[in-house]
Design a protein around this motif. Structure first.
Motif, PDB file in Angstrom:
ATOM      1  N   PHE A 207      -2.626   5.001  10.366  1.00 25.93           N
ATOM      2  CA  PHE A 207      -2.732   5.821   9.134  1.00 25.93           C
ATOM      3  C   PHE A 207      -4.261   6.362   9.062  1.00 25.93           C
ATOM      4  CE2 PHE A 207      -3.460   1.576   7.610  1.00 25.93           C
ATOM      5  CZ  PHE A 207      -4.566   1.962   6.897  1.00 25.93           C
ATOM      6  N   SER A 208      -4.318   7.691   8.490  1.00 27.63           N
ATOM      7  CA  SER A 208      -5.540   8.445   8.074  1.00 27.63           C
ATOM      8  C   SER A 208      -6.597   7.493   7.294  1.00 27.63           C
ATOM      9  CB  SER A 208      -5.392   9.550   7.774  1.00 27.63           C
ATOM     10  OG  SER A 208      -6.702  10.255   7.004  1.00 27.63           O
TER      11      SER A 208
ATOM     12  N   LYS B 121      -7.696   9.936   4.350  1.00 22.02           N
ATOM     13  CA  LYS B 121      -6.535  10.468   3.355  1.00 22.02           C
ATOM     14  C   LYS B 121      -6.476   9.303   2.462  1.00 22.02           C
ATOM     15  CE  LYS B 121      -1.893  11.962   3.115  1.00 22.02           C
ATOM     16  NZ  LYS B 121      -0.571  12.212   3.983  1.00 22.02           N
ATOM     17  N   TYR B 122      -6.484   7.995   2.807  1.00 20.93           N
ATOM     18  CA  TYR B 122      -6.161   6.613   2.017  1.00 20.93           C
ATOM     19  C   TYR B 122      -7.401   6.136   1.483  1.00 20.93           C
ATOM     20  CZ  TYR B 122      -1.280   8.260   3.380  1.00 20.93           C
ATOM     21  OH  TYR B 122      -0.100   8.963   3.591  1.00 20.93           O
ATOM     22  N   ARG B 123      -8.563   6.294   1.767  1.00 24.40           N
ATOM     23  CA  ARG B 123      -9.807   5.493   1.625  1.00 24.40           C
ATOM     24  C   ARG B 123      -9.374   4.984   0.245  1.00 24.40           C
ATOM     25  NH1 ARG B 123     -14.139   5.817   4.564  1.00 24.40           N
ATOM     26  NH2 ARG B 123     -13.574   8.248   5.239  1.00 24.40           N
ATOM     27  N   GLU B 124      -9.576   5.837  -0.910  1.00 23.85           N
ATOM     28  CA  GLU B 124      -9.597   5.230  -2.232  1.00 23.85           C
ATOM     29  C   GLU B 124      -8.306   4.396  -2.308  1.00 23.85           C
ATOM     30  OE1 GLU B 124     -11.833   5.931  -4.281  1.00 23.85           O
ATOM     31  OE2 GLU B 124     -12.837   7.257  -2.643  1.00 23.85           O
ATOM     32  N   ILE B 125      -7.130   4.327  -1.815  1.00 18.72           N
ATOM     33  CA  ILE B 125      -6.247   3.267  -1.899  1.00 18.72           C
ATOM     34  C   ILE B 125      -6.526   2.143  -1.260  1.00 18.72           C
ATOM     35  CG2 ILE B 125      -3.993   2.767  -1.410  1.00 18.72           C
ATOM     36  CD1 ILE B 125      -2.885   5.665  -1.503  1.00 18.72           C
ATOM     37  N   LEU B 126      -7.328   2.027  -0.231  1.00 15.96           N
ATOM     38  CA  LEU B 126      -7.745   0.983   0.624  1.00 15.96           C
ATOM     39  C   LEU B 126      -8.704   0.299  -0.082  1.00 15.96           C
ATOM     40  CD1 LEU B 126      -7.915   2.782   4.262  1.00 15.96           C
ATOM     41  CD2 LEU B 126      -5.886   1.097   3.331  1.00 15.96           C
TER      42      LEU B 126
ATOM     43  N   LEU C  91       0.862  -1.097   0.009  1.00 17.74           N
ATOM     44  CA  LEU C  91       0.004  -0.039   0.046  1.00 17.74           C
ATOM     45  C   LEU C  91       0.791   1.241  -0.102  1.00 17.74           C
ATOM     46  CD1 LEU C  91      -2.739  -1.075   2.695  1.00 17.74           C
ATOM     47  CD2 LEU C  91      -3.057  -1.069   0.203  1.00 17.74           C
ATOM     48  N   ASP C  92       0.576   2.212  -0.833  1.00 12.43           N
ATOM     49  CA  ASP C  92       1.228   3.335  -0.892  1.00 12.43           C
ATOM     50  C   ASP C  92       0.734   4.389   0.250  1.00 12.43           C
ATOM     51  OD1 ASP C  92       2.763   5.653  -1.676  1.00 12.43           O
ATOM     52  OD2 ASP C  92       1.600   6.186  -3.441  1.00 12.43           O
ATOM     53  N   ILE C  93       1.206   3.996   1.394  1.00 14.36           N
ATOM     54  CA  ILE C  93       0.599   4.797   2.779  1.00 14.36           C
ATOM     55  C   ILE C  93       1.939   5.140   3.585  1.00 14.36           C
ATOM     56  CG2 ILE C  93      -0.705   4.234   4.684  1.00 14.36           C
ATOM     57  CD1 ILE C  93      -2.734   2.867   3.273  1.00 14.36           C
ATOM     58  N   ASP C  94       1.627   6.243   4.188  1.00 11.51           N
ATOM     59  CA  ASP C  94       2.495   6.647   5.136  1.00 11.51           C
ATOM     60  C   ASP C  94       2.038   6.259   6.436  1.00 11.51           C
ATOM     61  OD1 ASP C  94       4.427   8.173   3.349  1.00 11.51           O
ATOM     62  OD2 ASP C  94       3.052  10.047   3.438  1.00 11.51           O
TER      63      ASP C  94
END
Length: 208
Positions: free
Chosen positions: A108-109, A112-117, A26-29
């Motif tokens: 993580f938020s 911010k990352y809903r679409e990636i998830l 996942l491209d997540i910080d």
């Protein structure tokens, strides 16, 4: 609560996670959050929607009804997910998670990352598995027996803004008791140092 953003420390924690194979794609910080025993890890009062994975320690998850009745939903330990429902639905106004001991979570938020998830089939498969277990557990729960005093304290702690009860009649309605019963309980709590009267019909939970 302490947030840790050190990339090496975060990466080391993620690599040890049971879910590292999915998380690392996942491209997540990610960052870490450390909680002390008794701190609320998740509550309706927190505006920020976080997805958290327990990596060390344990949590207690419970549901508080408007009358102060408390339902114990589950006890989460290593690898437990918090925030899985929040990906799909607005945050519940009645579910709380509390650190049962010193706790570390990968976080993580969600916003911010809903679409990636939602675009990751492997991540969604983990969520489905998690929610299935939780739903199975919830079908067998019962309300924890509680005295009126315990319900009043829960009501003030979790349902009253600033942990302050305002208006005896209205609160008694929510607590399914008479105003006289509630006043007696509040007097007892005040004498015991659990609450303090701040005005007419207004009581604040001590330690709040």
């Amino acid at each position: 609560m302490e947030r840790i953003y050190d990339k090496k420390e975060v990466a080391a924690c993620v690599s040890k996670s049971k879910y590292h194979a999915v998380l690392e794609l996942l491209d997540i910080d990610f960052y870490l959050i450390k909680y002390e025993k008794g701190e609320l890890v998740s509550s309706p009062f927190r505006k920020e929607s976080l997805f958290q994975i327990v990596e060390q320690g344990s949590i207690n998850i419970y549901f508080i009804r408007d009358d102060g009745t408390r339902y114990s939903l589950s006890k989460g330990t290593t690898d437990y997910f918090l925030g899985d429902m929040d990906i799909f639905y607005p945050k519940s106004s009645s579910i709380y998670a509390e650190a049962a001991e010193s706790l570390t979570c990968i976080s993580f938020s969600i916003d911010k990352y809903r679409e990636i998830l939602l675009a990751s089939n492997r991540f969604l498969a983990l969520i489905c598995s998690s929610l299935s277990v939780k739903i199975g557990t919830m079908t067998t729960i019962d309300a924890a027996p509680a005295s009126l005093k315990e319900r009043v304290i829960s009501y003030m702690k979790y349902k009253c803004a600033d942990k302050t009860l305002k208006g005896i009649e209205q609160a008694a309605f929510h607590l399914h008791c008479s105003a006289r019963q509630l006043q007696r309980i509040l007097n007892q709590c005040e004498a015991a140092g659990l609450v303090r009267k701040t005005g007419k019909g207004t009581y604040r939970l001590n330690g709040a």
